[in-house]
Write a protein that holds these residues in place. Structure first.
Motif, PDB file in Angstrom:
ATOM      1  N   ARG A  55      -7.388   8.730  13.974  1.00  0.00           N
ATOM      2  CA  ARG A  55      -7.433   7.497  13.189  1.00  0.00           C
ATOM      3  C   ARG A  55      -6.416   6.503  13.745  1.00  0.00           C
ATOM      4  O   ARG A  55      -5.269   6.866  14.029  1.00  0.00           O
ATOM      5  CB  ARG A  55      -7.083   7.791  11.729  1.00  0.00           C
ATOM      6  CG  ARG A  55      -7.050   6.544  10.838  1.00  0.00           C
ATOM      7  CD  ARG A  55      -5.672   5.921  10.716  1.00  0.00           C
ATOM      8  NE  ARG A  55      -5.702   4.642  10.001  1.00  0.00           N
ATOM      9  CZ  ARG A  55      -4.622   3.982   9.607  1.00  0.00           C
ATOM     10  NH1 ARG A  55      -3.427   4.463   9.843  1.00  0.00           N
ATOM     11  NH2 ARG A  55      -4.730   2.813   9.000  1.00  0.00           N
TER      12      ARG A  55
ATOM     13  N   ARG B 153       5.707   5.011  15.819  1.00  0.00           N
ATOM     14  CA  ARG B 153       4.426   5.682  15.545  1.00  0.00           C
ATOM     15  C   ARG B 153       4.216   6.797  16.567  1.00  0.00           C
ATOM     16  O   ARG B 153       4.448   6.608  17.765  1.00  0.00           O
ATOM     17  CB  ARG B 153       3.277   4.677  15.569  1.00  0.00           C
ATOM     18  CG  ARG B 153       3.411   3.634  14.464  1.00  0.00           C
ATOM     19  CD  ARG B 153       2.238   2.700  14.413  1.00  0.00           C
ATOM     20  NE  ARG B 153       1.060   3.307  13.803  1.00  0.00           N
ATOM     21  CZ  ARG B 153       0.724   3.178  12.511  1.00  0.00           C
ATOM     22  NH1 ARG B 153       1.479   2.489  11.689  1.00  0.00           N
ATOM     23  NH2 ARG B 153      -0.377   3.753  12.059  1.00  0.00           N
TER      24      ARG B 153
ATOM     25  N   GLN C 290      -5.130   2.159  13.244  1.00  0.00           N
ATOM     26  CA  GLN C 290      -5.239   0.997  12.360  1.00  0.00           C
ATOM     27  C   GLN C 290      -6.365   0.094  12.879  1.00  0.00           C
ATOM     28  O   GLN C 290      -6.733   0.161  14.055  1.00  0.00           O
ATOM     29  CB  GLN C 290      -3.912   0.249  12.344  1.00  0.00           C
ATOM     30  CG  GLN C 290      -2.832   1.043  11.636  1.00  0.00           C
ATOM     31  CD  GLN C 290      -1.517   0.320  11.697  1.00  0.00           C
ATOM     32  OE1 GLN C 290      -0.855   0.289  12.731  1.00  0.00           O
ATOM     33  NE2 GLN C 290      -1.122  -0.273  10.605  1.00  0.00           N
TER      34      GLN C 290
ATOM     35  N   SER D 125       0.639  -4.602   7.692  1.00  0.00           N
ATOM     36  CA  SER D 125       1.106  -4.119   8.984  1.00  0.00           C
ATOM     37  C   SER D 125       0.798  -5.196  10.025  1.00  0.00           C
ATOM     38  O   SER D 125      -0.255  -5.838   9.967  1.00  0.00           O
ATOM     39  CB  SER D 125       0.376  -2.833   9.346  1.00  0.00           C
ATOM     40  OG  SER D 125       0.644  -2.522  10.697  1.00  0.00           O
TER      41      SER D 125
ATOM     42  N   PHE E 104      -5.570   2.684   5.622  1.00  0.00           N
ATOM     43  CA  PHE E 104      -4.548   3.719   5.422  1.00  0.00           C
ATOM     44  C   PHE E 104      -4.931   4.661   4.263  1.00  0.00           C
ATOM     45  O   PHE E 104      -4.775   5.872   4.353  1.00  0.00           O
ATOM     46  CB  PHE E 104      -3.216   3.022   5.134  1.00  0.00           C
ATOM     47  CG  PHE E 104      -2.017   3.919   5.213  1.00  0.00           C
ATOM     48  CD1 PHE E 104      -1.917   4.925   6.159  1.00  0.00           C
ATOM     49  CD2 PHE E 104      -0.945   3.731   4.341  1.00  0.00           C
ATOM     50  CE1 PHE E 104      -0.790   5.739   6.236  1.00  0.00           C
ATOM     51  CE2 PHE E 104       0.186   4.528   4.418  1.00  0.00           C
ATOM     52  CZ  PHE E 104       0.257   5.532   5.354  1.00  0.00           C
TER      53      PHE E 104
ATOM     54  N   ASN F 129       1.342   7.775  13.108  1.00  0.00           N
ATOM     55  CA  ASN F 129       2.123   6.989  12.143  1.00  0.00           C
ATOM     56  C   ASN F 129       3.573   7.451  12.192  1.00  0.00           C
ATOM     57  O   ASN F 129       3.927   8.346  12.972  1.00  0.00           O
ATOM     58  CB  ASN F 129       1.556   7.185  10.724  1.00  0.00           C
ATOM     59  CG  ASN F 129       1.726   5.929   9.869  1.00  0.00           C
ATOM     60  OD1 ASN F 129       2.758   5.251   9.985  1.00  0.00           O
ATOM     61  ND2 ASN F 129       0.754   5.618   9.057  1.00  0.00           N
ATOM     62  N   ASN F 130       4.406   6.839  11.333  1.00  0.00           N
ATOM     63  CA  ASN F 130       5.804   7.285  11.227  1.00  0.00           C
ATOM     64  C   ASN F 130       5.880   8.551  10.357  1.00  0.00           C
ATOM     65  O   ASN F 130       4.871   8.979   9.778  1.00  0.00           O
ATOM     66  CB  ASN F 130       6.664   6.155  10.662  1.00  0.00           C
ATOM     67  CG  ASN F 130       6.164   5.696   9.294  1.00  0.00           C
ATOM     68  OD1 ASN F 130       6.037   6.493   8.371  1.00  0.00           O
ATOM     69  ND2 ASN F 130       5.845   4.421   9.174  1.00  0.00           N
TER      70      ASN F 130
ATOM     71  N   ASP G  96       6.124  -3.980   9.731  1.00  0.00           N
ATOM     72  CA  ASP G  96       5.366  -4.494   8.593  1.00  0.00           C
ATOM     73  C   ASP G  96       5.854  -5.914   8.338  1.00  0.00           C
ATOM     74  O   ASP G  96       7.013  -6.242   8.636  1.00  0.00           O
ATOM     75  CB  ASP G  96       5.608  -3.624   7.354  1.00  0.00           C
ATOM     76  CG  ASP G  96       4.751  -2.374   7.360  1.00  0.00           C
ATOM     77  OD1 ASP G  96       3.732  -2.356   8.079  1.00  0.00           O
ATOM     78  OD2 ASP G  96       5.101  -1.410   6.658  1.00  0.00           O
TER      79      ASP G  96
ATOM     80  N   ASN H 203       0.802  -1.232   0.000  1.00  0.00           N
ATOM     81  CA  ASN H 203       0.000   0.000   0.000  1.00  0.00           C
ATOM     82  C   ASN H 203       0.833   1.279   0.000  1.00  0.00           C
ATOM     83  O   ASN H 203       0.315   2.339   0.290  1.00  0.00           O
ATOM     84  CB  ASN H 203      -0.989  -0.002   1.190  1.00  0.00           C
ATOM     85  CG  ASN H 203      -0.284   0.115   2.530  1.00  0.00           C
ATOM     86  OD1 ASN H 203       0.942   0.124   2.590  1.00  0.00           O
ATOM     87  ND2 ASN H 203      -1.061   0.201   3.598  1.00  0.00           N
ATOM     88  N   GLN H 204       2.131   1.148  -0.301  1.00  0.00           N
ATOM     89  CA  GLN H 204       2.988   2.350  -0.283  1.00  0.00           C
ATOM     90  C   GLN H 204       3.268   2.831  -1.706  1.00  0.00           C
ATOM     91  O   GLN H 204       2.978   2.127  -2.668  1.00  0.00           O
ATOM     92  CB  GLN H 204       4.314   2.044   0.422  1.00  0.00           C
ATOM     93  CG  GLN H 204       4.170   1.429   1.809  1.00  0.00           C
ATOM     94  CD  GLN H 204       3.660   2.411   2.874  1.00  0.00           C
ATOM     95  OE1 GLN H 204       3.404   3.581   2.584  1.00  0.00           O
ATOM     96  NE2 GLN H 204       3.493   1.934   4.097  1.00  0.00           N
TER      97      GLN H 204
ATOM     98  N   GLN I  45      -4.907  -3.144   2.710  1.00  0.00           N
ATOM     99  CA  GLN I  45      -4.084  -4.234   3.277  1.00  0.00           C
ATOM    100  C   GLN I  45      -4.946  -5.435   3.654  1.00  0.00           C
ATOM    101  O   GLN I  45      -4.572  -6.576   3.401  1.00  0.00           O
ATOM    102  CB  GLN I  45      -3.319  -3.734   4.495  1.00  0.00           C
ATOM    103  CG  GLN I  45      -2.002  -3.101   4.126  1.00  0.00           C
ATOM    104  CD  GLN I  45      -1.129  -2.805   5.324  1.00  0.00           C
ATOM    105  OE1 GLN I  45      -1.560  -2.884   6.477  1.00  0.00           O
ATOM    106  NE2 GLN I  45       0.103  -2.448   5.065  1.00  0.00           N
TER     107      GLN I  45
ATOM    108  N   ALA J 238       8.995  -0.170  10.150  1.00  0.00           N
ATOM    109  CA  ALA J 238       8.015   0.897   9.905  1.00  0.00           C
ATOM    110  C   ALA J 238       8.193   1.981  10.966  1.00  0.00           C
ATOM    111  O   ALA J 238       7.265   2.731  11.273  1.00  0.00           O
ATOM    112  CB  ALA J 238       6.599   0.341   9.888  1.00  0.00           C
TER     113      ALA J 238
HETATM  114  C1  GCU Z   1       2.589   2.459   8.002  1.00  0.00           C
HETATM  115  C2  GCU Z   1       2.839   1.021   7.682  1.00  0.00           C
HETATM  116  C3  GCU Z   1       1.744   0.444   6.791  1.00  0.00           C
HETATM  117  C4  GCU Z   1       0.379   0.712   7.386  1.00  0.00           C
HETATM  118  C5  GCU Z   1       0.206   2.164   7.727  1.00  0.00           C
HETATM  119  C6  GCU Z   1      -1.118   2.420   8.450  1.00  0.00           C
HETATM  120  O1  GCU Z   1       2.684   3.210   6.848  1.00  0.00           O
HETATM  121  O2  GCU Z   1       4.086   0.894   7.043  1.00  0.00           O
HETATM  122  O3  GCU Z   1       1.912  -0.926   6.629  1.00  0.00           O
HETATM  123  O4  GCU Z   1      -0.632   0.325   6.500  1.00  0.00           O
HETATM  124  O5  GCU Z   1       1.273   2.591   8.551  1.00  0.00           O
HETATM  125  O6  GCU Z   1      -1.126   3.207   9.377  1.00  0.00           O
HETATM  126  O7  GCU Z   1      -2.114   1.805   8.102  1.00  0.00           O
END
Ligand code: GCU
Length: 341
Positions: free
Chosen positions: A175, A154, A177, A95, A198, A215-216, A242, A38-39, A77, A151
């Motif tokens: 928000r 956070r 996950q 993730s 995401f 998040n990062n 991840d 998903n990146q 995902q 990853a």
């Molecule tokens: C990070 C992570 C992803 C995840 C995303 C999220 O980017 O690498 O795998 O989907 O966070 O917050 O959903």
């Protein structure tokens, strides 16, 4: 009516053609190995998967063609995990947070403040005695984990109000996950957890459906969240890896020689992604600060930690399976209590 009959006939011809083609593919042609994530294509994860693609194509190119699908092209995902489960695709990156809904063992790496430092996190994730029991836990569900990816840490980021302490989260929709542990964590911190995929976060921030996310740093730049959120607070609540997962049947059908090459490929993904990660975080911080005008905040982490820690106890009490893994992680925490020493 006639036209519908013609369309129906045409559809049948197309479907039969496709089936014949797929049949031919499995018998005589190369097997296409599909990997979804998903990146973006600039993200360390994509760079590492592109290296995997080259490695497999170079070493086993007579039998396999690896194709990498970025940007949620194959769905969210959760969708991609389900596609990997059924074998509709062969691999995807998920993730650790969402894998918790497929096996309770994954809960462990979703615990806030589980790792005392990045060194402890990396050492624990590299220790097969820690990861094996987790990575194989979904075999009955049709997939298994083959390696992990970094990853980062956070942290909370918000549109309007800087987060200096857990009190500032009160009344804010944040928000998280789609993981029960993350929802419980937000409750303990006093914010209102809004679970979503995401890909939906940017629009939700922009339209004020949520007040912030966590998040990062790459989410600020690579996903544009820093265009909307101007405050990023280093409370460092989680280090959630991840995970590269693969369809069990596909992996089991590899010959011994092919298995060796694929395993070397997984190693490569891990190595390259981790190298690229360090550079990417540095670049993201620079860009967020200088181009997006994001303010980085360094709050006292203790109040956040204190609020979250009861979650360790409650998760371990209801999931006794992971106690031994938790204890092993504590040993790494004792060895590497901080990244500055
Ligand atoms: C990070 C992570 C992803 C995840 C995303 C999220 O980017 O690498 O795998 O989907 O966070 O917050 O959903």
């Amino acid at each position: 009516m006639k036209i519908w009959k013609k369309v129906g006939l045409l559809l049948c011809v197309v479907i039969i053609g496709l089936l014949v083609l797929t049949g031919c593919q499995s018998k005589e042609q190369k097997k296409i190995v599909r990997i979804g994530h998903n990146q973006s294509v600039n993200h360390p994860t994509h760079i590492a998967l592109a290296a995997f693609q080259d490695y497999i194509n170079d070493h086993l190119g007579d039998k396999y063609v690896v194709e990498v699908y970025p940007n949620e092209l194959l769905g969210s995902q959760t969708d991609m995990v389900q596609l990997t489960q059924t074998g509709a695709i062969d691999f995807c990156i998920a993730s650790n947070a969402i894998l918790e809904t497929f096996s309770k063992n994954y809960e462990i790496f979703n615990l806030p403040y589980l790792f005392a430092s990045t060194k402890s996190y990396h050492n624990a994730m590299d220790d097969r005695e820690i990861t094996d029991k987790i990575f194989t836990a979904t075999e009955k569900a049709g997939f298994l984990a083959v390696t992990w990816l970094d990853a980062g840490t956070r942290n909370f980021y918000t549109v309007k109000k800087p987060i200096e302490s857990p009190k500032d989260l009160k009344g804010l929709k944040i928000r998280v996950q789609q993981s029960p542990t993350n929802i419980e964590m937000m409750k303990l911190l006093g914010g209102s957890a809004t679970p979503m995929g995401f890909g939906e976060v940017y629009t939700a921030l922009q339209s004020n459906i949520i007040d912030g996310a966590e998040n990062n740093e790459l989410a600020l730049t690579d996903n544009g969240h820093g265009d909307v959120c101007k405050y990023y607070s280093y409370d460092m609540h989680q280090m959630v890896p991840d995970i590269l997962i693969g369809n069990l049947a596909f992996i089991e059908e590899l010959s011994d020689e092919e298995m060796v090459i694929f395993e070397e490929g997984y190693e490569l993904v891990n190595e390259i992604q981790r190298e690229e990660w360090i550079k990417a975080v540095e670049a993201a911080k620079q860009k967020a600060e200088n181009e997006q005008n994001v303010r980085f905040i360094y709050p006292d982490q203790e109040p956040f930690k204190e609020a979250c820690l009861p979650l360790h106890q409650s998760v371990l009490e209801r999931n006794t399976e992971i106690q031994d893994i938790y204890d092993k992680i504590q040993k790494y925490n004792e060895l590497y209590p901080s990244d500055t020493e």
